[in-house]
Design a protein around this motif. Sequence first.
Motif, short mmCIF file in Angstrom:
data_model
loop_
_atom_site.label_atom_id
_atom_site.label_comp_id
_atom_site.label_asym_id
_atom_site.label_seq_id
_atom_site.Cartn_x
_atom_site.Cartn_y
_atom_site.Cartn_z
N VAL A 242 4.81 0.52 10.92
CA VAL A 242 5.87 1.25 11.61
C VAL A 242 6.66 2.11 10.65
O VAL A 242 6.76 1.82 9.46
CB VAL A 242 6.81 0.30 12.40
N ASP A 243 7.24 3.19 11.20
CA ASP A 243 8.08 4.07 10.37
C ASP A 243 9.50 3.53 10.34
O ASP A 243 9.79 2.46 10.89
CB ASP A 243 8.02 5.52 10.88
N ARG A 244 10.38 4.27 9.75
CA ARG A 244 11.77 3.79 9.60
C ARG A 244 12.50 3.68 10.93
O ARG A 244 13.57 3.09 11.01
CB ARG A 244 12.52 4.66 8.61
N ARG B 121 12.82 2.41 -4.57
CA ARG B 121 13.62 3.31 -3.71
C ARG B 121 13.11 3.36 -2.28
O ARG B 121 13.82 3.78 -1.39
CB ARG B 121 13.65 4.71 -4.29
N ALA B 122 11.86 2.97 -2.08
CA ALA B 122 11.28 3.07 -0.72
C ALA B 122 11.92 2.03 0.18
O ALA B 122 12.16 0.89 -0.21
CB ALA B 122 9.77 2.82 -0.80
N LYS B 123 12.19 2.47 1.41
CA LYS B 123 12.73 1.55 2.42
C LYS B 123 11.60 0.71 2.96
O LYS B 123 10.54 1.21 3.27
CB LYS B 123 13.40 2.32 3.54
N ASP C 171 2.36 11.34 -4.35
CA ASP C 171 2.94 10.98 -5.64
C ASP C 171 4.38 10.50 -5.48
O ASP C 171 4.78 9.52 -6.09
CB ASP C 171 2.90 12.16 -6.61
N ARG C 172 5.15 11.19 -4.63
CA ARG C 172 6.54 10.81 -4.39
C ARG C 172 6.62 9.44 -3.72
O ARG C 172 7.45 8.60 -4.10
CB ARG C 172 7.24 11.85 -3.52
#
Length: 122
Positions: free
Chosen positions: A14-16, A119-121, A109-110
């Motif tokens: 799932v996305d944010r 940093r990723a949720k 890459d990001r």
Amino acid sequence: MRKATEMIRPKHYVDRHGHDLFFEFERGHYPAVLAIGFCYLNMVKYERRAGKKTADPTEDLAKARTYFQEYEKLLFLKSIGEIHDQGIDLALNYEDFKKRKEIYLKRLDRIEEDIKSGRAKR
């Protein structure tokens, strides 16, 4: 064994906003032919894999059935005009692919950097 929903539509897809690809497909966020093809190829993949990756084919066949149900739903939505193929030209256009490739690879890459740095949720 895991619950069928968790097995076939796990939370890590799932996305944010809490939406998975099926949600996106059903709302026409992707060209219908790509969404329908995605489901079709996944149902064939899990059908072919059944009993080969693991001795128990139950999970793969459940996944095949789930993709088949989504495939049927998307075919219906396309037949009544709820989803469409808008954007298919861009998805299948090779003329500007070099530019899109560069953008996409930078995005990957990001994402990798964000995950590794925390940093990723999640």
